[in-house]
Design a protein around this motif. Structure first.
Motif, short mmCIF file in Angstrom:
data_model
loop_
_atom_site.label_atom_id
_atom_site.label_comp_id
_atom_site.label_asym_id
_atom_site.label_seq_id
_atom_site.Cartn_x
_atom_site.Cartn_y
_atom_site.Cartn_z
N VAL A 186 2.37 75.61 30.15
CA VAL A 186 2.67 76.07 28.80
C VAL A 186 3.59 75.07 28.13
CG1 VAL A 186 3.70 77.91 27.40
CG2 VAL A 186 2.38 78.49 29.45
N THR A 187 3.22 74.65 26.92
CA THR A 187 4.04 73.70 26.17
C THR A 187 4.37 74.26 24.80
OG1 THR A 187 2.06 72.55 25.35
CG2 THR A 187 3.09 71.68 27.36
N VAL A 188 5.49 73.79 24.25
CA VAL A 188 5.93 74.18 22.91
C VAL A 188 5.95 72.94 22.03
CG1 VAL A 188 7.82 75.13 21.52
CG2 VAL A 188 7.34 76.08 23.79
N GLU A 189 5.29 73.03 20.88
CA GLU A 189 5.27 71.91 19.94
C GLU A 189 5.69 72.42 18.57
OE1 GLU A 189 1.78 69.55 19.84
OE2 GLU A 189 1.56 69.47 22.03
N ASN A 190 6.76 71.82 18.06
CA ASN A 190 7.31 72.20 16.75
C ASN A 190 7.58 73.70 16.66
OD1 ASN A 190 7.09 69.50 15.75
ND2 ASN A 190 4.91 69.86 15.42
N GLY A 191 8.03 74.27 17.79
CA GLY A 191 8.42 75.67 17.80
C GLY A 191 7.28 76.66 18.03
N TYR A 192 6.08 76.15 18.30
CA TYR A 192 4.93 77.03 18.47
C TYR A 192 4.18 76.75 19.77
CZ TYR A 192 5.41 78.47 13.59
OH TYR A 192 5.89 78.98 12.41
N ILE A 193 3.51 77.80 20.27
CA ILE A 193 2.63 77.69 21.44
C ILE A 193 1.22 78.02 20.99
CG2 ILE A 193 2.07 78.64 23.72
CD1 ILE A 193 5.05 79.33 24.02
N GLU A 194 0.28 77.18 21.32
CA GLU A 194 -1.12 77.44 20.99
C GLU A 194 -1.65 78.61 21.83
OE1 GLU A 194 -3.12 75.97 18.75
OE2 GLU A 194 -1.54 74.61 18.04
N VAL A 195 -2.42 79.49 21.20
CA VAL A 195 -3.06 80.60 21.91
C VAL A 195 -4.37 80.08 22.48
CG1 VAL A 195 -4.05 82.92 21.70
CG2 VAL A 195 -2.00 82.30 20.38
N PRO A 196 -4.55 80.13 23.81
CA PRO A 196 -5.78 79.59 24.41
C PRO A 196 -7.03 80.29 23.90
CG PRO A 196 -4.11 80.01 26.09
CD PRO A 196 -3.61 80.65 24.82
N LYS A 197 -8.11 79.52 23.79
CA LYS A 197 -9.38 80.07 23.33
C LYS A 197 -10.36 80.30 24.48
CE LYS A 197 -8.93 77.67 18.89
NZ LYS A 197 -9.50 76.62 18.01
N GLY A 198 -10.03 79.77 25.67
CA GLY A 198 -10.94 79.90 26.80
C GLY A 198 -10.99 81.31 27.34
N PRO A 199 -11.92 81.58 28.25
CA PRO A 199 -12.07 82.93 28.82
C PRO A 199 -10.81 83.39 29.54
CG PRO A 199 -13.99 81.59 29.33
CD PRO A 199 -12.96 80.67 28.76
N GLY A 200 -10.53 84.70 29.45
CA GLY A 200 -9.38 85.27 30.14
C GLY A 200 -8.07 84.75 29.61
N ILE A 201 -7.13 84.48 30.50
CA ILE A 201 -5.82 84.00 30.07
C ILE A 201 -5.87 82.58 29.53
CG2 ILE A 201 -4.50 85.54 31.57
CD1 ILE A 201 -4.17 83.21 33.54
N GLY A 202 -6.97 81.87 29.78
CA GLY A 202 -7.14 80.54 29.20
C GLY A 202 -6.45 79.43 29.95
N PHE A 203 -5.91 79.73 31.11
CA PHE A 203 -5.27 78.73 31.96
C PHE A 203 -5.93 78.76 33.34
CE2 PHE A 203 -2.14 79.70 28.77
CZ PHE A 203 -1.44 78.52 28.56
N ASP A 204 -6.05 77.60 33.96
CA ASP A 204 -6.50 77.53 35.34
C ASP A 204 -5.31 77.68 36.27
OD1 ASP A 204 -9.20 77.07 34.67
OD2 ASP A 204 -8.81 74.93 34.41
N ILE A 205 -5.60 77.98 37.53
CA ILE A 205 -4.54 78.10 38.53
C ILE A 205 -4.37 76.76 39.25
CG2 ILE A 205 -3.74 79.36 40.57
CD1 ILE A 205 -4.03 81.02 37.95
N ASN A 206 -3.13 76.32 39.32
CA ASN A 206 -2.80 75.12 40.09
C ASN A 206 -2.72 75.55 41.56
OD1 ASN A 206 -1.56 72.98 41.42
ND2 ASN A 206 -0.26 72.44 39.67
N LYS A 207 -3.87 75.48 42.24
CA LYS A 207 -3.96 76.00 43.60
C LYS A 207 -2.99 75.30 44.55
CE LYS A 207 -7.17 79.14 43.01
NZ LYS A 207 -8.47 79.19 43.67
N PHE A 208 -2.80 74.01 44.34
CA PHE A 208 -1.87 73.27 45.20
C PHE A 208 -0.45 73.80 45.04
CE2 PHE A 208 1.19 69.75 45.69
CZ PHE A 208 0.97 69.44 47.03
N SER A 209 -0.01 73.98 43.79
CA SER A 209 1.34 74.48 43.53
C SER A 209 1.49 75.92 44.02
CB SER A 209 1.65 74.40 42.03
OG SER A 209 2.95 74.89 41.76
N LEU A 210 0.44 76.73 43.82
CA LEU A 210 0.49 78.12 44.29
C LEU A 210 0.65 78.18 45.80
CD1 LEU A 210 0.22 81.17 43.79
CD2 LEU A 210 -2.27 80.88 43.90
#
Length: 370
Positions: free
Chosen positions: A333-357
């Motif tokens: 998640v990133t913030v640019e000029n005080g705003y966060i973009e709402v993902p348009k992809g399916p579901g939460i719109g983010f993939d899981i970083n399996k390595f980090s998890l």
């Protein structure tokens, strides 16, 4: 019908970049439970249990949530069938409270359902925004450190800051910060540190033009807050007091607050969070999305919720990099000029970083629902 094949619970732990302090607790290492729900077609939904390791915020802990999920909520799903995630809350409410454990499972099913429908979670909930405004919490008792953090956050574009206060650390914190930042949008969070005996002290905060004061009185109170709101000009925001839709309805009717902090985990999931949003919108009460030092999965659910039209105050939804060297979602998640973009992809719109998890996983257990 949603046919769930397996549910996997990941108990994870990561060190925060900076300690997070209130008058109740200092958090250095953040534990959480990641809930992974897989259906018969291989779709996967993710939720996050946001309880803390000790019961300083609510009575729930990471350990109690794992117990409730394993021994009660997951077996209940094995017995019952659901066709839509808005049925999950009523099903889980067979058992009382344990809202954060419920929310972790319920939000994973919302994500799963949205992916099956090839819809963004924001759209599924009725969200209309393409980006959301972002606020940030200053979790330090040092005035020097607080000012330094605020300068950094303002440079990053954050639109408001929240300060943690208590009776022995309120005016002496807010006054120099207001002097340094005369136009800054400031809210104060008391985490139930005051009582009605402190009315004069709370009245004194009116002079600083605060956006709101969050949960000044007892964590389970709505009566005394109504008394206090009549005596002070600063809008009261309720947090810990609002655990159910009925709590919100009664608080609004009593005049206990002018603002409600909606936390998905605290109210038991997205279904109740949306109902509270809808009620507040109808009654003219401001709402905003609160944060819980989340990892990326819960942060993603918060973004989807905050895209609903009633959320007009910047929420506690900040960039992943503020807390973590590496989050568990891709992209972070990133913030640019005080705003966060709402993902348009399916579901939460983010993939899981399996390595980090996997690297963060302390314990893992899977359950078959076949």
């Amino acid at each position: 019908m949603i046919k769930i094949k397996t549910i996997t619970l990941y108990l994870i732990s990561k060190r925060l970049k900076l300690p997070f302090s209130t008058h109740l607790e200092t958090v250095n290492d953040r534990e959480a439970i990641i809930v992974e729900v897989t259906d018969h077609q291989g779709f996967q939904g993710y939720g996050e249990v946001v309880a803390f390791s000790s019961p300083w915020y609510t009575e729930e802990t990471v350990s109690t949530c794992f117990h409730m999920l394993k021994d009660y909520f997951i077996p209940l799903l094995k017995k019952e069938s659901i066709t839509h995630p808005n049925e999950v809350t009523a099903l889980l409410n067979k058992y009382k409270r344990n809202q954060m454990a419920k929310a972790g499972l319920e939000t994973a099913i919302w994500d799963l359902f949205a992916k099956r429908q090839q819809m963004s979670l924001s759209s599924l909930l009725g969200g209309s925004k393409t980006k959301i405004s972002s606020g940030v919490v200053v979790g330090t008792s040092s005035i020097k450190d607080a000012i330094s953090q605020i300068e950094s956050y303002l440079a990053d574009g954050y639109q408001r800051v929240k300060l943690k206060i208590s009776p022995d650390h309120d005016i002496n914190l807010i006054e120099p910060i207001r002097k340094q930042f005369p136009n800054l949008s400031i809210m104060a969070d008391a985490n139930s540190a005051y009582s009605l005996k402190d009315i004069d002290r709370l009245k004194a905060l009116d002079q600083y033009g605060l956006l709101m004061i969050e949960q000044p009185l007892a964590h389970d109170d709505i009566i005394d807050h109504a008394t206090l709101q009549k005596e002070i000009q600063t809008p009261i925001c309720l947090d810990e007091s609002i655990v159910t839709y009925e709590d919100a309805r009664k608080a609004i009717e009593l005049g206990s607050c002018q603002v409600i902090n909606v936390k998905i985990g605290r109210v038991g999931g997205l279904q109740t969070a949306k109902q509270i949003h809808d009620l507040a919108l109808q009654k003219g009460i401001d709402v905003w999305v609160g944060g819980m030092l989340e990892f990326g999965i819960s942060r993603a659910h918060n973004i989807a919720l905050a895209s609903l039209p009633g959320f007009t105050i910047p929420g506690d939804i900040s960039a992943s990099s503020r807390y973590w060297d590496e989050d568990i979602t891709l992209p972070e998640v990133t913030v640019e000029n005080g705003y966060i973009e709402v993902p348009k992809g399916p579901g939460i719109g983010f993939d899981i970083n399996k390595f980090s998890l996997e690297k963060s996983t302390v314990f893992k257990e899977s359950f078959s629902l076949i």
